[in-house]
Scaffold this active site. Structure first.
Site, mmCIF file in Angstrom:
data_model
loop_
_atom_site.group_PDB
_atom_site.id
_atom_site.type_symbol
_atom_site.label_atom_id
_atom_site.label_comp_id
_atom_site.label_asym_id
_atom_site.label_seq_id
_atom_site.Cartn_x
_atom_site.Cartn_y
_atom_site.Cartn_z
ATOM 1 N N ASP A 56 0.751 -1.289 -0.120
ATOM 2 C CA ASP A 56 0.000 -0.037 0.013
ATOM 3 C C ASP A 56 0.728 1.432 0.087
ATOM 4 O O ASP A 56 1.753 1.504 0.844
ATOM 5 C CB ASP A 56 -1.031 0.194 1.277
ATOM 6 C CG ASP A 56 -1.559 -1.051 1.657
ATOM 7 O OD1 ASP A 56 -1.613 -2.124 0.752
ATOM 8 O OD2 ASP A 56 -2.162 -1.220 2.736
ATOM 9 N N ASP A 70 -5.079 0.648 9.661
ATOM 10 C CA ASP A 70 -5.157 1.823 8.433
ATOM 11 C C ASP A 70 -5.644 3.054 8.826
ATOM 12 O O ASP A 70 -6.677 3.699 8.056
ATOM 13 C CB ASP A 70 -5.678 1.003 7.257
ATOM 14 C CG ASP A 70 -5.278 -0.328 6.765
ATOM 15 O OD1 ASP A 70 -4.028 -0.575 7.319
ATOM 16 O OD2 ASP A 70 -5.862 -1.134 6.409
HETATM 17 C C1 FRU Z 1 -3.916 -3.493 2.626
HETATM 18 C C2 FRU Z 1 -3.183 -3.986 3.910
HETATM 19 C C3 FRU Z 1 -3.684 -3.038 5.018
HETATM 20 C C4 FRU Z 1 -2.231 -3.402 6.013
HETATM 21 C C5 FRU Z 1 -1.086 -3.639 5.176
HETATM 22 C C6 FRU Z 1 0.014 -4.346 5.746
HETATM 23 O O1 FRU Z 1 -3.112 -4.264 1.624
HETATM 24 O O2 FRU Z 1 -3.227 -5.474 4.281
HETATM 25 O O3 FRU Z 1 -4.902 -3.329 5.698
HETATM 26 O O4 FRU Z 1 -2.356 -2.300 6.944
HETATM 27 O O5 FRU Z 1 -1.597 -3.995 3.919
HETATM 28 O O6 FRU Z 1 0.970 -4.480 4.680
#
Ligand code: FRU
Length: 484
Positions: free
Chosen positions: A44, A165
């Site tokens: 992300d 997040d």
């Molecule tokens: C989304 C996610 C988020 C998390 C991150 C971990 O792709 O699963 O929810 O914070 O990636 O890398």
């Protein structure tokens, strides 16, 4: 727990560092103007903001291998959103409150600092826990973790350890934090909200009610919530997991939803006037908007969730999409990477009119193609083909779009999710713009009313673009190579 999986970059050995150098040298499949990790895995985008006269972007990064391991925040800066300077890991999860990774989060700029909120991920024998944490980015580009971390310890009652997040924004006098979460009672996904007056002390307010009927509400988890205002509309974006395919929608492993409408923080409701999938292609997840934008609202996303891709052989996996400017037209969210076309150097620009069929022999795969028709409900097709006959095809028949990458199957397991994506529009299609960058295509329908993101991993053979007009109606074509 697995030692390599949870190793931090400060523990890299001489051997690791030598290996990293070799990976950086190899350019096979590497896009030229899409962000890729120097080595290891990217996922992300995080902490995307305009601060101190520059764009700052971080991404989830596991430096040692191409699987999901200990997540760091890699830091990049840019003056134009396309030429990026890499600064290495700026959040390295070395503390107890983030023992299994510095997970995703977002930035908010206030005064002389950018506040970077993220999730300290904790894995336990019995499951997982989550802490919400803060790090401060200052004008000299240093990132320092807040000494009072975590700002929110663990998860509120009624929710599982899947709370993560953070997206923080200010409305009126208050700061609000949106978090993706999973309810304990029905194991379904939702967005929860905290409130604060100083961004250091947070009170749990409750769950955001999204007022609309939608299959995506049955998801088992919502990840990466975002909230922004575009052309006077509140826009709520989130990434639900576990949504079943339904007609032409939700065919990826995980999909992304946007809702247009209005948020009320007093009643914690989002009234939806329109919703849709944010991208109709194969590879798009966890988008994040640019905080404190000096210009148009902009988003960038992780291009894909596949766990196995051919670039892994070369020591890296995944890229981000282009940063896309947002607008609302006819009550729908439109996306287009305007800035790229203003910034990129153009080479060998061609403009011509097609009557039936035309091919362009390519000498590289970083290019821009714009096909325009003046006739409503025309039929036409555009394909990218190599000299061994492998093909990705976009066919337009009236209001129907079919994108097929059957010829470019890059790994068996991906095809659980199919190699075609379809869409029936409720508008006349008169323009397709395609940006190709070595191993990624972004296909914009009518200046971004709908978008298809599509990874492909070409072999060494020659490629060409074929454009055909189904009803022998003229098509206006513009083609140019892009470099930055
Ligand atoms: C989304 C996610 C988020 C998390 C991150 C971990 O792709 O699963 O929810 O914070 O990636 O890398």
């Amino acid at each position: 727990m697995n030692e390599l999986k949870y190793k931090t970059i400060d523990l890299a050995s001489k051997n690791d560092l030598d290996k990293f150098e070799v990976i950086k040298e190899n350019s096979k499949y590497r896009p030229k103007f899409h962000i890729t990790p120097p080595h290891g895995l990217l996922n992300d985008p995080n902490g995307f903001c305009y601060f101190n006269n520059e764009y700052h972007l971080f991404y989830q990064w596991y430096p040692f291998d191409t699987f999901h391991g200990m997540k760091h925040w890699m830091h990049l800066t840019s003056s134009d959103l396309f030429h990026w300077q890499e600064h290495g890991a700026k959040i390295t999860p070395t503390e107890k409150y983030e023992s299994h990774g510095a997970y995703s989060g977002a930035a908010i700029v206030e005064g002389e600092q950018a506040y970077l909120f993220y999730t300290g991920n904790i894995k336990l024998e019995s499951g997982r826990d989550a802490n919400q944490c803060l790090a401060l980015l200052s004008a000299d580009n240093r990132v320092v973790k807040y000494s009072g971390n975590p700002v929110i310890q663990s998860v509120p009652n009624g929710y599982t350890g899947h709370v993560r997040d953070p997206k923080v924004l200010k409305r009126g006098e208050h700061y609000f934090m949106l978090l993706g979460a999973q309810r304990e009672k029905d194991l379904q996904g939702c967005i929860i909200v905290y409130q604060s007056n100083d961004m250091l002390h947070w009170d749990f307010k409750g769950e955001l009610s999204i007022n609309v009927e939608g299959k995506f509400l049955d998801a088992y988890m919502f990840e990466c919530p975002d909230l922004l205002t575009v052309d006077g509309h509140d826009v709520l974006i989130f990434s639900p997991q576990g949504v079943e395919p339904c007609s032409f929608r939700f065919h990826n492993k995980f999909n992304v939803i946007y809702c247009l409408g209005h948020i009320d923080f007093d009643t914690l409701t989002f009234d939806v006037t329109h919703w849709d999938e944010l991208d109709r292609g194969f590879d798009f997840y966890a988008p994040q908007s640019l905080a404190n934008t000096p210009d148009k609202q902009t988003i960038i996303a992780w291009a894909g969730t596949d766990e196995v891709l051919p670039s892994m052989e070369h020591g890296w996996i995944h890229c981000l999409t282009l940063p896309r400017s947002l607008s609302v037209k006819s009550n729908r969210l439109c996306q287009f990477p305007e800035q790229l076309l203003k910034t990129a150097n153009n080479h060998q620009q061609l403009e011509f009119l097609i009557k039936q069929h035309e091919s362009i022999e390519l000498n590289n795969l970083s290019f821009y193609l714009d096909v325009h028709t003046n006739n409503n409900n025309d039929d036409f097709s555009i394909s990218l083909q190599n000299s061994n006959g492998k093909e990705i095809t976009l066919s337009i028949q009236g209001k129907n779009i079919l994108l097929s990458r059957k010829g470019y199957e890059h790994h068996d397991s991906d095809w659980n999710f199919g190699s075609e994506r379809q869409l029936e529009t409720d508008y006349d299609i008169n323009n397709i713009k395609i940006i190709s960058d070595e191993s990624i295509l972004e296909i914009y329908i009518n200046d971004g009313m709908d978008v298809f993101t599509c990874l492909f991993f070409p072999d060494e053979s020659n490629h060409q673009v074929n454009i055909s007009s189904g009803k022998n109606q003229p098509l206006d074509v513009e083609f140019k190579y892009l470099t930055i």
